[in-house]
Design a protein around this motif. Structure first.
Motif, PDB file in Angstrom:
ATOM      1  N   SER A   1       0.825  -1.206   0.000  1.00 14.63           N
ATOM      2  CA  SER A   1       0.000   0.000   0.000  1.00 14.63           C
ATOM      3  C   SER A   1       0.859   1.256   0.000  1.00 14.63           C
ATOM      4  CB  SER A   1      -0.904   0.027   1.237  1.00 14.63           C
ATOM      5  OG  SER A   1      -1.646   1.224   1.281  1.00 14.63           O
ATOM      6  N   ASP A   2       0.330   2.304  -0.622  1.00 13.15           N
ATOM      7  CA  ASP A   2       0.940   3.635  -0.554  1.00 13.15           C
ATOM      8  C   ASP A   2       0.315   4.453   0.567  1.00 13.15           C
ATOM      9  OD1 ASP A   2       2.549   3.130  -2.779  1.00 13.15           O
ATOM     10  OD2 ASP A   2       1.020   3.857  -4.174  1.00 13.15           O
ATOM     11  N   GLU A   3      -0.607   3.849   1.299  1.00 15.30           N
ATOM     12  CA  GLU A   3      -1.368   4.598   2.305  1.00 15.30           C
ATOM     13  C   GLU A   3      -1.273   3.974   3.687  1.00 15.30           C
ATOM     14  OE1 GLU A   3      -5.317   5.076   0.737  1.00 15.30           O
ATOM     15  OE2 GLU A   3      -4.536   5.788  -1.174  1.00 15.30           O
ATOM     16  N   THR A   4      -0.062   3.533   4.083  1.00 16.06           N
ATOM     17  CA  THR A   4       0.106   3.008   5.437  1.00 16.06           C
ATOM     18  C   THR A   4       0.098   4.174   6.425  1.00 16.06           C
ATOM     19  OG1 THR A   4       2.521   3.075   5.330  1.00 16.06           O
ATOM     20  CG2 THR A   4       1.451   1.007   4.663  1.00 16.06           C
TER      21      THR A   4
ATOM     22  N   PHE B   1      -1.152  -1.254   7.610  1.00 13.42           N
ATOM     23  CA  PHE B   1      -1.639  -1.346   6.239  1.00 13.42           C
ATOM     24  C   PHE B   1      -3.169  -1.330   6.223  1.00 13.42           C
ATOM     25  CE2 PHE B   1       2.628  -2.796   5.901  1.00 13.42           C
ATOM     26  CZ  PHE B   1       3.015  -2.678   4.569  1.00 13.42           C
ATOM     27  N   PRO B   2      -3.769  -0.611   5.259  1.00 13.85           N
ATOM     28  CA  PRO B   2      -5.234  -0.627   5.139  1.00 13.85           C
ATOM     29  C   PRO B   2      -5.725  -2.070   4.934  1.00 13.85           C
ATOM     30  CG  PRO B   2      -4.278   1.008   3.660  1.00 13.85           C
ATOM     31  CD  PRO B   2      -3.139   0.215   4.230  1.00 13.85           C
ATOM     32  N   PRO B   3      -6.892  -2.403   5.496  1.00 18.52           N
ATOM     33  CA  PRO B   3      -7.403  -3.779   5.365  1.00 18.52           C
ATOM     34  C   PRO B   3      -7.516  -4.245   3.918  1.00 18.52           C
ATOM     35  CG  PRO B   3      -8.837  -2.462   6.787  1.00 18.52           C
ATOM     36  CD  PRO B   3      -7.776  -1.541   6.268  1.00 18.52           C
TER      37      PRO B   3
ATOM     38  N   TYR C   1      -4.110  -6.280  14.447  1.00 17.65           N
ATOM     39  CA  TYR C   1      -4.956  -5.149  14.078  1.00 17.65           C
ATOM     40  C   TYR C   1      -5.894  -4.848  15.243  1.00 17.65           C
ATOM     41  CZ  TYR C   1      -8.721  -8.494  13.321  1.00 17.65           C
ATOM     42  OH  TYR C   1      -9.672  -9.478  13.507  1.00 17.65           O
ATOM     43  N   TYR C   2      -6.491  -3.686  15.196  1.00 17.02           N
ATOM     44  CA  TYR C   2      -7.441  -3.270  16.225  1.00 17.02           C
ATOM     45  C   TYR C   2      -8.830  -3.185  15.601  1.00 17.02           C
ATOM     46  CZ  TYR C   2      -3.354  -2.147  19.011  1.00 17.02           C
ATOM     47  OH  TYR C   2      -2.180  -2.237  19.714  1.00 17.02           O
ATOM     48  N   PRO C   3      -9.699  -4.193  15.861  1.00 15.48           N
ATOM     49  CA  PRO C   3     -11.045  -4.156  15.286  1.00 15.48           C
ATOM     50  C   PRO C   3     -11.860  -2.978  15.827  1.00 15.48           C
ATOM     51  CG  PRO C   3     -10.765  -6.104  16.684  1.00 15.48           C
ATOM     52  CD  PRO C   3      -9.448  -5.407  16.630  1.00 15.48           C
TER      53      PRO C   3
ATOM     54  N   LYS D   1      -8.025   1.957  12.905  1.00 13.68           N
ATOM     55  CA  LYS D   1      -9.046   0.926  13.119  1.00 13.68           C
ATOM     56  C   LYS D   1      -9.089  -0.026  11.924  1.00 13.68           C
ATOM     57  CE  LYS D   1     -13.945   0.198  13.922  1.00 13.68           C
ATOM     58  NZ  LYS D   1     -15.236   0.817  14.232  1.00 13.68           N
ATOM     59  N   GLY D   2      -8.874  -1.317  12.195  1.00 10.43           N
ATOM     60  CA  GLY D   2      -8.903  -2.333  11.146  1.00 10.43           C
ATOM     61  C   GLY D   2      -7.617  -2.467  10.348  1.00 10.43           C
TER      62      GLY D   2
END
Length: 93
Positions: free
Chosen positions: A13-16, A25-27, A68-70, A80-81
């Motif tokens: 991802s480019d959006e960590t 990292f985004p889900p 991760y944090y749900p 979150k996530g």
């Protein structure tokens, strides 16, 4: 950013989001076929309760190598996530 373990890219991802030196990292950026939910949980005083994944790549398992944090506290809602790694997972840009 790219996360790799056992010869495979497991997230990219480019959006960590960087928190305490870890790239989250985004889900949508993780390759779910390599991730297996575990029963492990830990508590961070300011982020909340973390859940874990084991990685299964090329016939090998890396237990609880991703977390991760749900649900998060208000202070950590930006992750979150999102999924972070340790235990031999290489994260590099």
């Amino acid at each position: 950013m790219k996360a790799t373990w056992n010869g495979e890219v497991i997230a990219e991802s480019d959006e960590t989001v960087v928190v305490e030196g870890n790239h989250y990292f985004p889900p949508s950026s993780i390759k779910k076929e390599f991730f297996k939910e575990t029963d492990t949980h830990t508590v961070c005083p300011w982020k909340g309760t973390a859940s874990y994944y084991s990685l299964e790549v090329n016939g090998e398992e890396n237990k609880d190598a991703a977390w991760y944090y749900p649900e998060t506290s208000e202070l950590a809602k930006n992750i979150k996530g999102y999924v972070a790694f340790w235990n031999g997972v290489k994260v590099e840009g």
